[in-house]
Motif scaffolding. Structure first.
Motif, mmCIF file in Angstrom:
data_model
loop_
_atom_site.group_PDB
_atom_site.id
_atom_site.type_symbol
_atom_site.label_atom_id
_atom_site.label_comp_id
_atom_site.label_asym_id
_atom_site.label_seq_id
_atom_site.Cartn_x
_atom_site.Cartn_y
_atom_site.Cartn_z
ATOM 1 N N THR A 12 0.835 -1.210 0.000
ATOM 2 C CA THR A 12 0.000 0.000 0.000
ATOM 3 C C THR A 12 0.862 1.249 0.000
ATOM 4 N N SER A 13 1.895 1.273 0.846
ATOM 5 C CA SER A 13 2.774 2.445 0.870
ATOM 6 C C SER A 13 3.517 2.580 -0.453
ATOM 7 N N GLY A 14 3.918 1.460 -1.058
ATOM 8 C CA GLY A 14 4.575 1.514 -2.355
ATOM 9 C C GLY A 14 3.666 2.079 -3.427
ATOM 10 N N SER A 15 2.406 1.680 -3.398
ATOM 11 C CA SER A 15 1.429 2.180 -4.372
ATOM 12 C C SER A 15 1.186 3.678 -4.198
ATOM 13 N N LEU A 16 1.041 4.111 -2.953
ATOM 14 C CA LEU A 16 0.811 5.535 -2.688
ATOM 15 C C LEU A 16 2.045 6.369 -3.038
ATOM 16 N N ALA A 17 3.220 5.831 -2.786
ATOM 17 C CA ALA A 17 4.453 6.528 -3.170
ATOM 18 C C ALA A 17 4.520 6.676 -4.687
ATOM 19 N N ALA A 18 4.095 5.640 -5.400
ATOM 20 C CA ALA A 18 4.091 5.699 -6.863
ATOM 21 C C ALA A 18 3.146 6.788 -7.364
ATOM 22 N N ASP A 19 1.976 6.895 -6.747
ATOM 23 C CA ASP A 19 1.015 7.940 -7.148
ATOM 24 C C ASP A 19 1.641 9.328 -7.057
ATOM 25 N N VAL A 20 2.270 9.599 -5.917
ATOM 26 C CA VAL A 20 2.854 10.925 -5.693
ATOM 27 C C VAL A 20 4.074 11.127 -6.593
ATOM 28 N N ALA A 21 4.871 10.089 -6.768
ATOM 29 C CA ALA A 21 6.047 10.195 -7.627
ATOM 30 C C ALA A 21 5.649 10.527 -9.060
ATOM 31 N N LEU A 22 4.604 9.907 -9.563
ATOM 32 C CA LEU A 22 4.152 10.163 -10.930
ATOM 33 C C LEU A 22 3.724 11.626 -11.101
ATOM 34 N N LYS A 23 3.033 12.157 -10.111
ATOM 35 C CA LYS A 23 2.622 13.564 -10.182
ATOM 36 C C LYS A 23 3.845 14.481 -10.163
ATOM 37 N N SER A 24 4.847 14.116 -9.375
ATOM 38 C CA SER A 24 6.067 14.922 -9.316
ATOM 39 C C SER A 24 6.825 14.876 -10.641
ATOM 40 N N ILE A 25 6.876 13.699 -11.230
ATOM 41 C CA ILE A 25 7.563 13.551 -12.514
ATOM 42 C C ILE A 25 6.877 14.401 -13.590
ATOM 43 N N ARG A 26 5.549 14.379 -13.595
ATOM 44 C CA ARG A 26 4.807 15.131 -14.606
ATOM 45 C C ARG A 26 4.962 16.639 -14.417
ATOM 46 N N SER A 27 5.043 17.074 -13.159
ATOM 47 C CA SER A 27 5.169 18.510 -12.889
ATOM 48 C C SER A 27 6.616 18.967 -12.800
ATOM 49 N N GLN A 28 7.557 17.983 -12.770
ATOM 50 C CA GLN A 28 8.979 18.275 -12.610
ATOM 51 C C GLN A 28 9.259 19.021 -11.302
ATOM 52 N N ARG A 29 8.478 18.695 -10.287
ATOM 53 C CA ARG A 29 8.672 19.271 -8.957
ATOM 54 C C ARG A 29 8.961 18.138 -7.970
ATOM 55 N N TYR A 30 10.078 18.263 -7.269
ATOM 56 C CA TYR A 30 10.518 17.186 -6.385
ATOM 57 C C TYR A 30 10.816 17.683 -4.973
ATOM 58 N N ASP A 31 10.367 18.866 -4.639
ATOM 59 C CA ASP A 31 10.653 19.428 -3.319
ATOM 60 C C ASP A 31 9.768 18.782 -2.259
ATOM 61 N N GLY A 32 10.145 18.989 -1.007
ATOM 62 C CA GLY A 32 9.411 18.399 0.092
ATOM 63 C C GLY A 32 7.949 18.801 0.138
ATOM 64 N N ARG A 33 7.664 20.021 -0.226
ATOM 65 C CA ARG A 33 6.267 20.467 -0.212
ATOM 66 C C ARG A 33 5.430 19.649 -1.194
ATOM 67 N N GLN A 34 5.978 19.378 -2.376
ATOM 68 C CA GLN A 34 5.279 18.566 -3.365
ATOM 69 C C GLN A 34 5.123 17.128 -2.867
ATOM 70 N N LEU A 35 6.183 16.581 -2.312
ATOM 71 C CA LEU A 35 6.174 15.175 -1.901
ATOM 72 C C LEU A 35 5.446 14.938 -0.581
ATOM 73 N N SER A 36 5.115 16.003 0.136
ATOM 74 C CA SER A 36 4.372 15.841 1.394
ATOM 75 C C SER A 36 2.994 15.237 1.155
ATOM 76 N N ALA A 37 2.527 15.271 -0.078
ATOM 77 C CA ALA A 37 1.242 14.641 -0.405
ATOM 78 C C ALA A 37 1.268 13.143 -0.096
ATOM 79 N N TYR A 38 2.457 12.559 -0.153
ATOM 80 C CA TYR A 38 2.588 11.133 0.171
ATOM 81 C C TYR A 38 2.242 10.870 1.635
ATOM 82 N N GLN A 39 2.775 11.687 2.524
ATOM 83 C CA GLN A 39 2.496 11.520 3.956
ATOM 84 C C GLN A 39 0.994 11.640 4.214
ATOM 85 N N LYS A 40 0.356 12.610 3.572
ATOM 86 C CA LYS A 40 -1.079 12.792 3.747
ATOM 87 C C LYS A 40 -1.852 11.600 3.202
ATOM 88 N N ALA A 41 -1.393 11.020 2.106
ATOM 89 C CA ALA A 41 -2.089 9.902 1.484
ATOM 90 C C ALA A 41 -2.042 8.651 2.362
#
Length: 413
Positions: free
Chosen positions: A303-332
């Motif tokens: 489950t954590s791997g799947s949720l990490a993949a969701d957030v990673a894909l959004k980061s890749i598409r937006s080309q944003r990799y900062d903590g603020r962008q990736l904090s969506a994973y913790q919330k998920a």
């Protein structure tokens, strides 16, 4: 070749993340220190029904016979004082038992079909730079990517080198001492059941017997601090004594295979306070995603791997990799599995504390089928914590309070 993301660790968390991102078109590099799959992996190997519901492709390859599975409908539960109760579910199985060697290889094959994989690669250093993450292997090779998902076990290099795991290991880990051996050497009385022994009262501890299709898996787990105090250098001897205890109970026959003894760490203090940083996400054991009461890890890893993949894909598409962008994973993960994991830590602290609560709970369940169903259901992931707690408040707690009142006024004399 450049990659959108590097996933370190190809167990259930890493393989799930890599497979999901690869299917979505991301350029993924999946690394694992094992030289090849299948690779040895000691583990109880229980899949919950909720895992099969969340990941339908797992049910598909189990039904197809790609991974042998022993569906279990019966659980024998024993408390520290020796009280034993048995729960049997008539319809769907409570748990599906597999060998991690075979299950992990099936997940790995799926990841391999959609991304680049490299085995025999061990990461010894992880450094987050302004424009990328730099990974160094034990061979001195440098691998870079804009984003890294650390799924590299309880001893995660990614977690430690990024400062996401800082607590002393003995405060956060348990040690599982187990063996997996064939039935021609060690047999169990009931191959259609699992056995759970809640053995230690002063610290987190349990024993188990998990019968697979062709192998018997049994072991004993305890907190790392207790292991270091009482069992350092004696793990194999303690395991052999534990098997002898099971033989005396009549639960197993045959002889232990000392050569098959393994010990490995499990994080049992809940998820890390923070599971993301600039350009880094943690999944599975690396992020502490293990149930602190049952030590179940596969469902939470995937489950954590799947949720990490969701957030990673959004980061890749937006080309944003900062903590603020990736904090969506913790919330998920907090939304989906956070309460479950938090409650598991609370239950561990309340029951494994020498108060006798574990004995009282199991004795109560022996005469209360609904309470027993909820205890087993919660342990196997089919009942919610609030269901169990609500029922206990209505039934067990009033009885306990009344017994204390009777004792206080001398009615039990």
């Amino acid at each position: 070749m450049s990659f959108d993301v590097v996933v370190v660790g190809a167990g259930p968390a890493g393989a799930t993340a890599a497979y999901q991102m690869g299917l979505a078109g991301a350029k993924v590099l999946l690394l694992d220190k094992a030289k090849a799959f299948p690779r040895e992996k000691p583990c109880g190997g229980g899949l919950s029904a909720r895992l099969l519901q969340r990941f339908p492709y797992v049910r598909e390859f189990l039904d197809a016979g790609e991974v042998p599975v022993n569906p279990i409908r019966r659980v024998h539960l024993e408390s520290p004082d020796g009280t034993r109760v048995t729960h049997e579910q008539e319809n769907d199985p409570i748990l599906y038992l597999i060998r991690r060697w075979e299950f992990d290889a099936a997940l790995f094959r799926r990841a391999e079909s959609v991304c680049t994989v490299r085995t025999g690669v061990t990461i010894r250093r992880c450094e987050v730079k302004p424009t990328h993450v730099e990974l160094e292997t034990t061979e001195g090779e440098i691998i870079t990517a804009p984003l890294v998902i650390g799924a590299d076990s309880a001893n995660s290099v990614i977690a430690r080198h990024t400062g996401l795991r800082t607590e002393a290991a003995h405060k956060e880990y348990a040690v599982d001492m187990m063996e997996e051996t064939t039935y021609d050497r060690l047999q169990v009385a009931d191959r259609e059941s699992i056995y759970l022994f809640l053995t230690l009262t002063q610290t987190f501890g349990y024993g188990y017997i998990f019968p697979k299709t062709e192998h018997l898996n049994l072991g004993f787990g305890c907190k790392l601090d207790w292991y270091l105090t009482a069992l350092r250098g004696k793990g194999a001897d303690h395991h052999a004594e534990w098997v002898d205890t099971l033989k005396q109970k009549g639960d197993v026959t045959g002889e232990t295979d000392r050569g098959g003894y393994k010990a490995f760490p499990i994080p049992v203090s809940g998820p890390l306070v923070k599971t993301y940083a600039d350009r880094v996400l943690l999944a599975g054991d690396a992020g502490g995603f293990v149930n602190a009461f049952t030590a179940e890890g596969i469902y939470y890893a995937m489950t954590s791997g799947s949720l990490a993949a969701d957030v990673a894909l959004k980061s890749i598409r937006s080309q944003r990799y900062d903590g603020r962008q990736l904090s969506a994973y913790q919330k998920a993960w907090q939304r989906e599995i956070g309460d479950d994991l938090r409650h598991s830590v609370e239950i561990q602290h309340r029951l494994f504390n020498g108060s006798g609560r574990m004995d009282s709970l199991v004795r109560s369940a022996k005469s209360d089928p609904e309470l027993l169903r909820l205890i087993i259901g919660y342990s196997m992931g089919s009942a919610r914590y609030d269901e169990l707690r609500s029922y206990m408040m209505r039934s067990t707690v009033p009885t306990w309070v009344w017994s204390k009142v009777r004792a206080a006024v001398g009615l039990n004399a």
